[in-house]
Design a protein around this motif. Structure first.
Motif, PDB file in Angstrom:
ATOM      1  N   ASP A  75     104.391  26.683  72.832  1.00 32.87           N
ATOM      2  CA  ASP A  75     104.902  25.524  72.100  1.00 32.87           C
ATOM      3  C   ASP A  75     104.401  24.219  72.713  1.00 32.87           C
ATOM      4  O   ASP A  75     104.086  23.265  71.994  1.00 32.87           O
ATOM      5  CB  ASP A  75     106.427  25.553  72.077  1.00 32.87           C
ATOM      6  N   ILE A  76     104.328  24.180  74.028  1.00 30.73           N
ATOM      7  CA  ILE A  76     103.840  22.968  74.700  1.00 30.73           C
ATOM      8  C   ILE A  76     102.370  22.729  74.380  1.00 30.73           C
ATOM      9  O   ILE A  76     101.948  21.587  74.143  1.00 30.73           O
ATOM     10  CB  ILE A  76     104.073  23.065  76.216  1.00 30.73           C
ATOM     11  N   LYS A  77     101.581  23.787  74.366  1.00 30.76           N
ATOM     12  CA  LYS A  77     100.163  23.638  74.015  1.00 30.76           C
ATOM     13  C   LYS A  77     100.011  23.089  72.606  1.00 30.76           C
ATOM     14  O   LYS A  77      99.155  22.224  72.352  1.00 30.76           O
ATOM     15  CB  LYS A  77      99.451  24.988  74.142  1.00 30.76           C
ATOM     16  N   ARG A  78     100.823  23.580  71.685  1.00 30.34           N
ATOM     17  CA  ARG A  78     100.787  23.056  70.307  1.00 30.34           C
ATOM     18  C   ARG A  78     101.195  21.591  70.274  1.00 30.34           C
ATOM     19  O   ARG A  78     100.601  20.785  69.561  1.00 30.34           O
ATOM     20  CB  ARG A  78     101.721  23.862  69.406  1.00 30.34           C
ATOM     21  N   TYR A  79     102.194  21.238  71.057  1.00 31.65           N
ATOM     22  CA  TYR A  79     102.649  19.847  71.102  1.00 31.65           C
ATOM     23  C   TYR A  79     101.561  18.948  71.666  1.00 31.65           C
ATOM     24  O   TYR A  79     101.262  17.877  71.100  1.00 31.65           O
ATOM     25  CB  TYR A  79     103.921  19.746  71.948  1.00 31.65           C
ATOM     26  N   VAL A  80     100.954  19.365  72.768  1.00 32.12           N
ATOM     27  CA  VAL A  80      99.896  18.566  73.392  1.00 32.12           C
ATOM     28  C   VAL A  80      98.725  18.371  72.429  1.00 32.12           C
ATOM     29  O   VAL A  80      98.149  17.282  72.331  1.00 32.12           O
ATOM     30  CB  VAL A  80      99.412  19.237  74.699  1.00 32.12           C
ATOM     31  N   LYS A  81      98.391  19.426  71.697  1.00 32.45           N
ATOM     32  CA  LYS A  81      97.262  19.372  70.776  1.00 32.45           C
ATOM     33  C   LYS A  81      97.559  18.499  69.561  1.00 32.45           C
ATOM     34  O   LYS A  81      96.676  17.781  69.056  1.00 32.45           O
ATOM     35  CB  LYS A  81      96.899  20.789  70.315  1.00 32.45           C
ATOM     36  N   SER A  82      98.808  18.511  69.088  1.00 33.45           N
ATOM     37  CA  SER A  82      99.132  17.840  67.821  1.00 33.45           C
ATOM     38  C   SER A  82      99.629  16.408  67.981  1.00 33.45           C
ATOM     39  O   SER A  82      99.608  15.647  67.018  1.00 33.45           O
ATOM     40  CB  SER A  82     100.205  18.633  67.066  1.00 33.45           C
ATOM     41  N   SER A  83     100.051  16.038  69.178  1.00 34.18           N
ATOM     42  CA  SER A  83     100.654  14.719  69.360  1.00 34.18           C
ATOM     43  C   SER A  83      99.802  13.820  70.238  1.00 34.18           C
ATOM     44  O   SER A  83      99.355  14.248  71.312  1.00 34.18           O
ATOM     45  CB  SER A  83     102.049  14.871  69.994  1.00 34.18           C
ATOM     46  N   PRO A  84      99.564  12.583  69.830  1.00 36.63           N
ATOM     47  CA  PRO A  84      98.818  11.655  70.685  1.00 36.63           C
ATOM     48  C   PRO A  84      99.551  11.371  71.983  1.00 36.63           C
ATOM     49  O   PRO A  84      98.947  11.036  72.992  1.00 36.63           O
ATOM     50  CB  PRO A  84      98.711  10.385  69.825  1.00 36.63           C
ATOM     51  N   HIS A  85     100.873  11.542  71.976  1.00 37.25           N
ATOM     52  CA  HIS A  85     101.660  11.310  73.182  1.00 37.25           C
ATOM     53  C   HIS A  85     101.586  12.501  74.131  1.00 37.25           C
ATOM     54  O   HIS A  85     101.925  12.369  75.303  1.00 37.25           O
ATOM     55  CB  HIS A  85     103.122  11.052  72.810  1.00 37.25           C
ATOM     56  N   GLY A  86     101.165  13.651  73.593  1.00 37.90           N
ATOM     57  CA  GLY A  86     101.137  14.846  74.420  1.00 37.90           C
ATOM     58  C   GLY A  86      99.989  14.885  75.401  1.00 37.90           C
ATOM     59  O   GLY A  86     100.001  15.657  76.362  1.00 37.90           O
ATOM     60  N   GLY A  87      98.978  14.038  75.178  1.00 36.98           N
ATOM     61  CA  GLY A  87      97.810  14.064  76.052  1.00 36.98           C
ATOM     62  C   GLY A  87      98.021  13.410  77.393  1.00 36.98           C
ATOM     63  O   GLY A  87      97.121  13.405  78.240  1.00 36.98           O
ATOM     64  N   ALA A  88      99.209  12.843  77.624  1.00 39.96           N
ATOM     65  CA  ALA A  88      99.466  12.155  78.887  1.00 39.96           C
ATOM     66  C   ALA A  88      99.488  13.121  80.062  1.00 39.96           C
ATOM     67  O   ALA A  88      99.288  12.719  81.200  1.00 39.96           O
ATOM     68  CB  ALA A  88     100.788  11.398  78.801  1.00 39.96           C
ATOM     69  N   MET A  89      99.752  14.396  79.818  1.00 42.79           N
ATOM     70  CA  MET A  89      99.741  15.395  80.883  1.00 42.79           C
ATOM     71  C   MET A  89      99.229  16.711  80.326  1.00 42.79           C
ATOM     72  O   MET A  89      99.255  16.932  79.113  1.00 42.79           O
ATOM     73  CB  MET A  89     101.139  15.573  81.489  1.00 42.79           C
ATOM     74  N   SER A  90      98.738  17.566  81.210  1.00 41.74           N
ATOM     75  CA  SER A  90      98.238  18.868  80.778  1.00 41.74           C
ATOM     76  C   SER A  90      99.404  19.751  80.348  1.00 41.74           C
ATOM     77  O   SER A  90     100.567  19.514  80.711  1.00 41.74           O
ATOM     78  CB  SER A  90      97.491  19.549  81.921  1.00 41.74           C
ATOM     79  N   ALA A  91      99.080  20.786  79.570  1.00 47.00           N
ATOM     80  CA  ALA A  91     100.117  21.724  79.135  1.00 47.00           C
ATOM     81  C   ALA A  91     100.759  22.409  80.334  1.00 47.00           C
ATOM     82  O   ALA A  91     101.971  22.628  80.364  1.00 47.00           O
ATOM     83  CB  ALA A  91      99.528  22.757  78.180  1.00 47.00           C
ATOM     84  N   GLY A  92      99.946  22.736  81.333  1.00 49.84           N
ATOM     85  CA  GLY A  92     100.483  23.392  82.524  1.00 49.84           C
ATOM     86  C   GLY A  92     101.479  22.516  83.260  1.00 49.84           C
ATOM     87  O   GLY A  92     102.536  22.985  83.695  1.00 49.84           O
ATOM     88  N   LEU A  93     101.148  21.232  83.397  1.00 49.74           N
ATOM     89  CA  LEU A  93     102.063  20.314  84.067  1.00 49.74           C
ATOM     90  C   LEU A  93     103.330  20.128  83.237  1.00 49.74           C
ATOM     91  O   LEU A  93     104.451  20.116  83.781  1.00 49.74           O
ATOM     92  CB  LEU A  93     101.390  18.968  84.306  1.00 49.74           C
ATOM     93  N   ALA A  94     103.173  19.979  81.925  1.00 53.05           N
ATOM     94  CA  ALA A  94     104.340  19.814  81.050  1.00 53.05           C
ATOM     95  C   ALA A  94     105.261  21.026  81.155  1.00 53.05           C
ATOM     96  O   ALA A  94     106.494  20.887  81.153  1.00 53.05           O
ATOM     97  CB  ALA A  94     103.892  19.598  79.613  1.00 53.05           C
TER      98      ALA A  94
END
Length: 234
Positions: free
Chosen positions: A138-157
Motif C-alpha cells: 500500500d505504501i508503494k502505491r501511495y508513493v507512486k500515486s501521490s506527489p507528496h509520497g516522493g518525500a521519502m522512500s517506500a522502505g523508510l515510510a
C-alpha cells in the motif's frame, strides 16, 4: 504388521507435529488471556496443553520463541479479517489508515494483546511479517500515486508507520493512550508519510465503518464499507 508407505509415514509425522505445535500455541494464548505474559512459565504451558515438558522443547527453543509465535498468529488473524475491506479500497492512503485503525481498535479492545504484539513485533523479525508486506504494498502505491509520497522512500515510510504503530500499541497496553487518542494516532501516521491537514481530514472522513471484526475476531462480514472507495487522498 501392515507396511506403511514411507511418504505417508512422513506426512503423518508432520501432521502430528503441526497439531502439537498448534496445541502449545493455543495453550499459551489461553494463558496470556488470563494472566500477565511475564508470569506464564513453560510448566504452565505444557500443563494447559496436556503434553510432556520435553515435547515443548521439540517445538520451541524457549518461552520467548513461543510468545513470538502466539503474537504472530494473533497479528495474522487480524490481518486476515481486514483483507476483504482493504481490497475494496482503491485509495492507498485510505488503505493504510484502515489497516492501522484495525490494529489500534484491536489493541483498545484488548490491551494485553497490544502489549504482547508490540514487544514481540519489535524484538522478533518474523512477527507481523505478512502484515508488514501488505502495508509495504500500500505504501508503494501511495508513493507512486501521490506527489507528496516522493518525500521519502517506500522502505523508510514503512519503518515510520510501523514504528509509530508499535509505540501506539505499547502505550495502549500501558494505559497511557485510550480510545480518545484513536483518531489522533491515525492522523499522526498519515502526516508522517506526507499527507497535509486537508488530506488527513479527507481520509479520516472516508474511513470505512469499523465494526467488531478486528476487535473481537468476528467474521469479516461484520465490517462492511459504506461504499466502494475510490479516488485520491484529497
Amino acid at each position: 504388521m501392515a507396511n506403511i508407505d514411507p511418504i505417508r509415514r512422513a506426512e503423518i509425522g508432520r501432521e502430528k507435529r503441526a497439531r502439537t505445535r498448534a496445541q502449545l500455541v493455543a495453550a499459551a494464548n489461553a494463558l496470556f488471556a488470563r494472566q500477565a505474559v511475564e508470569s506464564v512459565t513453560v510448566d504452565d504451558v505444557v500443563r494447559e496443553a496436556g503434553v510432556a515438558k520435553g515435547t515443548f522443547y521439540v517445538h520451541f527453543k524457549d518461552l520467548p520463541e513461543l510468545t513470538a509465535a502466539v503474537a504472530d498468529e494473533l497479528v495474522k488473524a487480524i490481518d486476515n479479517l481486514l483483507q476483504p475491506i482493504r481490497l475494496s479500497i482503491d485509495d492507498p492512503a485510505l488503505r493504510i489508515a484502515y489497516g492501522c485503525s484495525c490494529f489500534i481498535d484491536r489493541a483498545l479492545a484488548d490491551p494485553g494483546w497490544a502489549g504482547v504484539a508490540a514487544r514481540m513485533a519489535a524484538g522478533t523479525a518474523t512477527v507481523g511479517e505478512v502484515a508488514r508486506r501488505r502495508l509495504l504494498e500500500d505504501i508503494k502505491r501511495y508513493v507512486k500515486s501521490s506527489p507528496h509520497g516522493g518525500a521519502m522512500s517506500a522502505g523508510l515510510a514503512l519503518e515510520v508507520v510501523v514504528g509509530i504503530m508499535l509505540q501506539v500499541l505499547a502505550a495502549i497496553a500501558e494505559r497511557r493512550l485510550s480510545s480518545r487518542d484513536r483518531e489522533g494516532a491515525i492522523a499522526a501516521i498519515l502526516r508522517a508519510i506526507g499527507l497535509d491537514a486537508q488530506q488527513v481530514k479527507s481520509v479520516l472522513t472516508r474511513l470505512p465503518v469499523q465494526a467488531d471484526a478486528a476487535r473481537s475476531g468476528l467474521p469479516a462480514r461484520a465490517a462492511k464499507p459504506r461504499r466502494r472507495i475510490v479516488g485520491g487522498t484529497a
